[in-house]
Write an enzyme that holds these catalytic residues in place. Sequence first.
Site, PDB file in Angstrom:
ATOM      1  N   GLY A 240      16.609  29.441 -26.518  1.00  0.00           N
ATOM      2  CA  GLY A 240      16.216  28.455 -27.525  1.00  0.00           C
ATOM      3  C   GLY A 240      16.611  27.057 -27.099  1.00  0.00           C
ATOM      4  O   GLY A 240      16.701  26.765 -25.899  1.00  0.00           O
ATOM      5  N   GLU A 262      19.557  30.647 -22.016  1.00  0.00           N
ATOM      6  CA  GLU A 262      18.272  30.242 -21.448  1.00  0.00           C
ATOM      7  C   GLU A 262      17.729  29.190 -22.409  1.00  0.00           C
ATOM      8  O   GLU A 262      17.136  29.505 -23.430  1.00  0.00           O
ATOM      9  CB  GLU A 262      17.372  31.474 -21.343  1.00  0.00           C
ATOM     10  CG  GLU A 262      16.287  31.334 -20.318  1.00  0.00           C
ATOM     11  CD  GLU A 262      15.042  30.757 -20.923  1.00  0.00           C
ATOM     12  OE1 GLU A 262      14.859  29.524 -20.795  1.00  0.00           O
ATOM     13  OE2 GLU A 262      14.292  31.510 -21.539  1.00  0.00           O
ATOM     14  N   CYS A 296       9.419  27.180 -22.729  1.00  0.00           N
ATOM     15  CA  CYS A 296      10.522  26.450 -22.097  1.00  0.00           C
ATOM     16  C   CYS A 296      10.128  26.086 -20.664  1.00  0.00           C
ATOM     17  O   CYS A 296      10.683  25.159 -20.082  1.00  0.00           O
ATOM     18  CB  CYS A 296      11.820  27.213 -22.168  1.00  0.00           C
ATOM     19  SG  CYS A 296      11.703  28.818 -21.476  1.00  0.00           S
TER      20      CYS A 296
HETATM   21  C1  UN1 Z   1      10.044  30.919 -22.492  1.00  0.00           C
HETATM   22  O1  UN1 Z   1       9.285  29.951 -22.593  1.00  0.00           O
HETATM   23  O2  UN1 Z   1      11.070  31.039 -23.185  1.00  0.00           O
HETATM   24  O3  UN1 Z   1       7.491  31.684 -17.379  1.00  0.00           O
HETATM   25  C2  UN1 Z   1       9.756  32.037 -21.603  1.00  0.00           C
HETATM   26  C3  UN1 Z   1       6.887  31.774 -18.435  1.00  0.00           C
HETATM   27  C4  UN1 Z   1       7.007  33.041 -19.239  1.00  0.00           C
HETATM   28  C5  UN1 Z   1       8.214  33.071 -20.045  1.00  0.00           C
HETATM   29  C6  UN1 Z   1       8.590  31.820 -20.718  1.00  0.00           C
HETATM   30  N1  UN1 Z   1       6.971  34.166 -18.348  1.00  0.00           N
HETATM   31  O4  UN1 Z   1       6.208  30.862 -18.870  1.00  0.00           O
END
Ligand code: UN1
Length: 503
Positions: A240, A262, A296
């Site tokens: 988050g 993360e 993210c």
């Molecule tokens: C996230 O945005 O928390 O790499 C995970 C990616 C995905 C996972 C993102 N496999 O965009």
Amino acid sequence: MHSFLNNLGIKKENLGGCYGIDNWVGYGETIISINPATGEPIAKIRLIDEGEYNNITKSACSTFKKWRELPAPKRGEIVRQIGNALRKKKEDLSKLVSLETGKIYTEGQGEVQEAIDISDFACGLSRQLYGNTMPSERQSHRLYEQWHPLGSVGIITAFNFPVAVWGWNALIASVCGDTTIWKPSSKVPLCAIAVQHIVNGVLADNGWETGVFCLACGDGKTVGSWISKDPRIPLVSATGSVSMGKKVAENVAKRLGKTILELGGNNAVIVSEHANMDLTLPAILFGAIGTAGQRCTSLRRVLVHSSRKDDLITRLIKAYSSVEIGDPLDPDVRMGPLIDGRAVSDMMMALASVEEQGGAIIYGGKRLRGNFVEPAIVEVPGNVPIVSKETFAPILYIIEYSDFDEAVQLQNEVPQGLSSAAFTTNLTEAEYFLSCSGSDCGIANINVSTSGAEIGGAFGGEKETGGGREAGSDAWKAYMRRQTVTINWGNKMPLSQGIDFSK
Ligand code: UN1
């Protein structure tokens, strides 16, 4: 009610806590899950109260003592069945992901696929929880390390990946012999409840009645804080925002527990003078607009060589103008809504500060209706303050550079360190970017977008991203405790370091 909701066991009112196949609880506050595309309610969820949290945790901790005794490959077999159960429900679950998060259906499918893939990975891993054997310095001694289950693991997930990120954590943790307590984002509790029903079916088939995979719906101030302060939970994995991660880290550190964090990203693509534009364009588009810029790993910054800037901007504007925005379940649509009104106002606030920081909005950026926005392209003179901040929205900042060294410096000078990429066909640039003097991120790609990482690699990043790693490679080690073992099988008692203690 949509039929796919019925197929997933979602009712008009749902209990938000579960610690076994018949142990659903939830007598705390009632919340409503809202469809971000229409603003309409989908269903109600009753959150858990503190007493129920305690019962869930007690169940997870006592079940751990039995679960850890089950041989790892047998745990892997149950996880394999979870993968198959997810396969059977993939269409329904992907639709729910799309409905509740607002991401387009194909991305909803991709998300559920990540959970399926990680179950396959975890099943294989259950036969590969290897420890090293090291040569002992003492005669007739054996020195090795082994990995034991850790305990009940807390898993806090964000709204944008409500199924996959649970899978990365819970499915790996469970083959490692841990039980799990999952606190999903209160914005998307129905995805979690649907997953819990799927998992419960598999546990019932295998005679596991109590808390192997537990669910604890509630907000950060209650359930999130109970989990992070709870000494019964040796590891908390949290995905988050940076501010959420700091709170979790502080609470867990006070009791010297472990975390996997993360958190935010501020991901950049370097478009070099040697870039192949046919590869670069679609990668930028997917990175910046995919999930409406709410990953993210979303692409936030393009660092472009001055010789390519005008061409890139022209092509990007053309590509952006053809992006269909609308109902995420419509197959022609490529960008759905933002998650809620707050996300829209965060985006508008970020854009409002662009001009006073020397930037210019060169495309989009308007609120359309409800939670729908136009994605924005913004030119800025460098990493101005608003660029250094992660705004969870489709804003793409374009920054010009003149030599590759400068681009790498721009890439690295933000506080976050999750994902990065360079688009170049020049070997020296590519290798420099991947060298220890290059990208400082957990993920560094060449001619590949910043988002859309595969589950096989360890996922996570440095600096304010929190340092944790989830999913593939040897990320499993964080869910286990390492034990170093020395066995003396001889009939002498030599001491290490050659110490003579006999005189
Ligand atoms: C996230 O945005 O928390 O790499 C995970 C990616 C995905 C996972 C993102 N496999 O965009």
